[in-house]
Design an enzyme around this catalytic site. Structure first.
Site, PDB file in Angstrom:
ATOM      1  N   ASP A  20       0.825  -1.204   0.000  1.00 13.98           N
ATOM      2  CA  ASP A  20       0.000   0.000   0.000  1.00 13.98           C
ATOM      3  C   ASP A  20       0.862   1.257   0.000  1.00 13.98           C
ATOM      4  OD1 ASP A  20      -2.315   1.455   0.001  1.00 13.98           O
ATOM      5  OD2 ASP A  20      -2.790   1.125   2.110  1.00 13.98           O
ATOM      6  N   ASN A  68      -9.942  -2.872  -7.201  1.00 12.34           N
ATOM      7  CA  ASN A  68      -9.068  -1.894  -7.872  1.00 12.34           C
ATOM      8  C   ASN A  68      -9.551  -1.518  -9.269  1.00 12.34           C
ATOM      9  OD1 ASN A  68      -5.944  -3.095  -6.416  1.00 12.34           O
ATOM     10  ND2 ASN A  68      -7.349  -1.528  -5.715  1.00 12.34           N
TER      11      ASN A  68
END
Length: 245
Positions: A20, A68
């Site tokens: 991340d 995503n």
């Protein structure tokens, strides 16, 4: 089974990482988000090599989630371009370090050439006998569990199983229908960028994993940061729901 390396560290058999902070890394530097993902891929190469040298048996990373796809069309296109490039590069990296590559997630949504790239990466590294590197792409744990239930149910119907046989399903048997079938559960889950959430990642498998959260953004993650996570893991007592004697 965890191993003790030459420095006396207890190395987790299976480390999972939520990669991340690529976009924020780029934004902090005034760069396009795509540059953050590119740097993140380079960090991943180094981490694969570091884990292999340390004696980690399984490394699973969250590369692209089922959620995503909601990102901008431009960012998704840039990620697909990176996949195409780094899947080829990972073959070289994996073979240099005797690493076997494996992909988990639902592949059919990817373009045919990306699906072929995944197949080639797995095929050209399958003879390696060292660490197994698992790349989770178009992966979401809820989706994985639903697909596993569908698969089990269809098999049970086709086999004409009785209600009693279906009720006899165990956790161990069900795990064989997950994308991670045949793999041990993760011992340590690392999340970069300081976010305290699971993000639909290995929900079943990480039930008793130790979590380590670092504020470091993924592109800045180094071997020293990896060792900090492992040292934190070593400082904990794992009881798996039991009590200390």
């Amino acid at each position: 089974m965890d191993i003790i390396n030459s420095e006396g560290r207890n190395i987790p058999a299976h480390i999972a990482i939520i990669l991340d902070g690529n976009g924020r890394w780029a934004e902090h530097k005034g760069l396009p988000r795509a540059m953050g993902h590119k740097q993140g891929c380079e960090t991943l190469e180094k981490t694969v090599a570091d884990c292999a040298r340390l004696g980690v048996q399984y490394l699973t990373v969250y590369g692209f989630s089922t959620e995503n796809w909601k990102r901008s069309e431009e960012e998704v296109a840039a990620l697909m371009k990176l996949f195409r490039f780094y899947m080829v590069k990972l073959i070289k990296v994996a073979n240099e370090h005797n690493v076997r590559a494996r992909m988990i997630g639902e592949r059919s949504r990817f373009a045919p050439d990306i699906q072929e790239g995944i197949r080639r990466l797995e095929e050209e590294t399958k003879q390696n006998t060292g660490m197994t590197f698992v790349f989770a792409v178009n992966y979401g744990s809820r989706d994985e569990i639903v697909r596993a239930v569908r698969k089990y149910t269809i098999e049970a119907i086709r086999a004409g199983k009785s209600e009693e046989e279906i009720e006899a399903l165990t956790e161990q048997a069900f795990a064989g229908y997950l994308d991670t079938a045949g793999m041990p559960d993760p011992d340590l889950v690392i999340r970069t960028s300081g976010e305290f959430r699971i993000s639909n990642y290995l929900l079943w498998q990480s039930a008793y994993a130790e979590y380590y959260i670092t504020p470091v953004l993924w592109p800045d993650f180094t071997k020293d940061e990896l060792l900090k996570a492992i040292d934190s893991f070593n400082s904990r007592e794992r009881r798996f729901g039991g009590r200390k004697k």
